[in-house]
Design a protein around this motif. Sequence first.
Motif, PDB file in Angstrom:
ATOM      1  N   TYR A  31       0.729  -1.217   0.150  1.00 52.54           N
ATOM      2  CA  TYR A  31       0.188   0.077  -0.045  1.00 52.54           C
ATOM      3  C   TYR A  31       0.680   1.206   0.011  1.00 52.54           C
ATOM      4  O   TYR A  31       1.625   1.438   0.521  1.00 52.54           O
ATOM      5  N   TYR A  33       0.239   6.288   0.104  1.00 53.90           N
ATOM      6  CA  TYR A  33      -0.666   6.796   0.106  1.00 53.90           C
ATOM      7  C   TYR A  33      -0.087   7.602  -0.424  1.00 53.90           C
ATOM      8  O   TYR A  33       1.719   8.380  -0.670  1.00 53.90           O
ATOM      9  N   TYR A  35      -0.325  12.551   0.468  1.00 56.40           N
ATOM     10  CA  TYR A  35      -1.247  13.316   1.826  1.00 56.40           C
ATOM     11  C   TYR A  35      -0.659  14.552   1.639  1.00 56.40           C
ATOM     12  O   TYR A  35       0.590  14.634   1.142  1.00 56.40           O
ATOM     13  N   GLN A  37      -0.672  18.555   3.331  1.00 55.28           N
ATOM     14  CA  GLN A  37      -0.419  18.502   5.119  1.00 55.28           C
ATOM     15  C   GLN A  37      -0.626  19.949   4.363  1.00 55.28           C
ATOM     16  O   GLN A  37       0.201  21.032   4.740  1.00 55.28           O
ATOM     17  N   GLY A  42      -4.600  19.987   9.697  1.00 52.09           N
ATOM     18  CA  GLY A  42      -3.942  18.016   9.271  1.00 52.09           C
ATOM     19  C   GLY A  42      -3.370  16.981   8.134  1.00 52.09           C
ATOM     20  O   GLY A  42      -3.811  18.308   7.095  1.00 52.09           O
ATOM     21  N   LEU A  43      -3.600  16.446   8.172  1.00 53.06           N
ATOM     22  CA  LEU A  43      -2.736  15.590   6.955  1.00 53.06           C
ATOM     23  C   LEU A  43      -4.180  15.023   6.042  1.00 53.06           C
ATOM     24  O   LEU A  43      -5.484  14.525   7.057  1.00 53.06           O
ATOM     25  N   LEU A  45      -5.672  12.368   2.830  1.00 53.96           N
ATOM     26  CA  LEU A  45      -5.335  12.248   1.779  1.00 53.96           C
ATOM     27  C   LEU A  45      -5.891  12.610   0.579  1.00 53.96           C
ATOM     28  O   LEU A  45      -6.492  12.666   0.426  1.00 53.96           O
ATOM     29  N   TYR A  48      -4.700   6.809  -2.958  1.00 53.79           N
ATOM     30  CA  TYR A  48      -3.331   5.594  -2.410  1.00 53.79           C
ATOM     31  C   TYR A  48      -3.597   4.272  -3.271  1.00 53.79           C
ATOM     32  O   TYR A  48      -4.307   4.922  -4.853  1.00 53.79           O
ATOM     33  N   PHE A  90       3.069  14.637   1.605  1.00 53.69           N
ATOM     34  CA  PHE A  90       3.920  13.312   2.105  1.00 53.69           C
ATOM     35  C   PHE A  90       3.252  11.956   1.482  1.00 53.69           C
ATOM     36  O   PHE A  90       1.956  12.176   1.802  1.00 53.69           O
ATOM     37  N   GLN A 102       1.797   3.037   9.206  1.00 52.36           N
ATOM     38  CA  GLN A 102       1.927   3.692   7.673  1.00 52.36           C
ATOM     39  C   GLN A 102       3.451   4.183   8.049  1.00 52.36           C
ATOM     40  O   GLN A 102       3.572   4.582   8.827  1.00 52.36           O
ATOM     41  N   PHE A 104       6.333   7.396   6.773  1.00 53.69           N
ATOM     42  CA  PHE A 104       6.253   8.244   6.230  1.00 53.69           C
ATOM     43  C   PHE A 104       7.548   8.370   5.383  1.00 53.69           C
ATOM     44  O   PHE A 104       8.227   8.646   6.105  1.00 53.69           O
ATOM     45  N   GLY A 105       7.014   9.480   4.449  1.00 53.90           N
ATOM     46  CA  GLY A 105       9.110  10.028   3.790  1.00 53.90           C
ATOM     47  C   GLY A 105       8.835  11.335   4.443  1.00 53.90           C
ATOM     48  O   GLY A 105       7.619  11.998   5.037  1.00 53.90           O
ATOM     49  N   PRO A 106       9.681  11.762   4.197  1.00 57.42           N
ATOM     50  CA  PRO A 106      10.190  13.522   4.478  1.00 57.42           C
ATOM     51  C   PRO A 106       9.533  14.671   4.133  1.00 57.42           C
ATOM     52  O   PRO A 106       9.235  15.668   5.169  1.00 57.42           O
ATOM     53  N   ARG A 109       7.670  20.586  -0.173  1.00 57.56           N
ATOM     54  CA  ARG A 109       7.054  21.060  -0.131  1.00 57.56           C
ATOM     55  C   ARG A 109       7.090  22.526  -1.122  1.00 57.56           C
ATOM     56  O   ARG A 109       7.747  21.908  -2.352  1.00 57.56           O
TER      57      ARG A 109
END
Lengths: 113, 114
Positions: A31, A33, A35, A37, A42-43, A45, A48, A90, A102, A104-106, A109
Amino acid sequence: NAGVTQTPKFRVLKTGQSMTLLCAQDMNHEYMYWYRQDPGMGLRLIHYSVGEGTTAKGEVPDGYNVSRLKKQNFLLGLESAAPSQTSVYFCASSPEGRTNEQFFGPGTRLTVL
Amino acid sequence: KQEVTQIPAALSVPEGENLVLNCSFTDSAIYNLQWFRQDPGKGLTSLLLIQSSQREQTSGRLNASLDKSSGRSTLYIAASQPGDSATYLCAVRPNNFGNEKLTFGTGTRLTIIP
């Protein structure tokens, strides 16, 4: 293991330009995804994928497209960028959607002028 | 529609103190709840995942509890350290199969004062 990586880290676009964000994971996760932010929200979705060759819409899919041609990669495209798409994006992956956490990547921006 | 709230939005405590972060959600039909930390300009790091059938999970100095019926979760941090300074987010996964949408709270920004 690098985990989840995202390219690029920063990007500035002009309204109407297009770009693709790349997410890669080396954990053999099924899986993946995308997102966004935003401050105070908040984050959320965007899209996915539950496996190679599959994609599905999330909460805020409009203005974005995705592709999962290879299991390890998940691409997020903006065909005609708008200022409302200024955000931090993200990517995340999970071994299987429901039970597992899950990872997450960094983040990327993105600023759209 | 599921809503996740984290209060307070910011918290400062002296080093060494024990502290509790709160997360509340409006729809108790959840599959699991996950706690994350986010450092400034960084991605999210998963801390703990609690399945709906569990009451708590522990990892080192962290303990997360879940009371699904009341729509609440807490993250307990023991003997806080300056390195614990970060924003802490909780997220809930819905119970209906095929729904991959995690609902996130907006986080509590924690500052540990040396």
